[in-house]
Design a protein around this motif. Sequence first.
Motif, PDB file in Angstrom:
ATOM      1  N   GLY A 126       0.777  -1.245   0.000  1.00 49.17           N
ATOM      2  CA  GLY A 126       0.000   0.000   0.000  1.00 49.17           C
ATOM      3  C   GLY A 126       0.799   1.280   0.000  1.00 49.17           C
ATOM      4  O   GLY A 126       0.223   2.361  -0.084  1.00 49.17           O
ATOM      5  N   TRP A 129       0.271   4.868   3.838  1.00 51.13           N
ATOM      6  CA  TRP A 129      -1.158   4.612   4.057  1.00 51.13           C
ATOM      7  C   TRP A 129      -1.617   5.042   5.436  1.00 51.13           C
ATOM      8  O   TRP A 129      -0.789   5.279   6.336  1.00 51.13           O
ATOM      9  N   LEU A 143      -4.705   4.213   0.732  1.00 51.08           N
ATOM     10  CA  LEU A 143      -3.397   3.688   0.330  1.00 51.08           C
ATOM     11  C   LEU A 143      -2.753   4.474  -0.823  1.00 51.08           C
ATOM     12  O   LEU A 143      -3.450   5.200  -1.545  1.00 51.08           O
TER      13      LEU A 143
END
Length: 219
Positions: A126, A129, A143
């Motif tokens: 991600g 995030w 994300l």
Amino acid sequence: MLGPVTTGRPARARTHRRPRRRAIRVLLALVAVAAVLGIAVVAVPMLRPAGPRPLFQMPVACGETWQLSTYPGHDDYDVDFFPIEGEAWGRPVLASYAGTVTVAGINGSLGGRTPENPDGPRGRGGGYWVKIDHGGKWETQYLHMLEPPLVTVGQEVAQGDQIGRLGSTGNSGAPHLHYEQRRGWDKVETHFDGEPSGITTDEREQILRRVSNNCPAVS
Ligand SMILES: [Zn+2]
């Protein structure tokens, strides 16, 4: 004649055996109690029903139209946000609802995709995030942000507060915001302004458009 039969153990050992056996029994009982308590601590909050769905808003600026999309292999319910006009890089990412920041950091690896080098090396996961706990077991996730989040773990945020800037860190092909709503451990269909988004499966590509109503409260 045979001599007296012995066990080969001195008699003294026998007197020690009982207390030791009792000690083991007490230890096992303590372990069992600890296990039950441990399970209770983990399981009881899980069994508690979720609260009502918060009135989530889109994680982007009030009045803007954005594309909500998904594609095969994404994951059911996950939504990718792309602006339909203007530069995507650096656009404000907003809290969908008030809550407490529980994660603000890096998921996987950042990679090297920046406004100056949009086709740089792809990262993993991600990237930058944020997770926000909204209470009642409701949570949102944001994300692939461009830079370290603008919030820190434990911080209280209000709906519409900026938590970061849109980017392409982690496993991201182009600058966008990957967004999820969760109830307990389950991802659920995202809802905005009380209406379901319509993205419930990643079996096919879907591209929808929606206007953000993440607007400052009118008093
Ligand atoms: Zn995504």
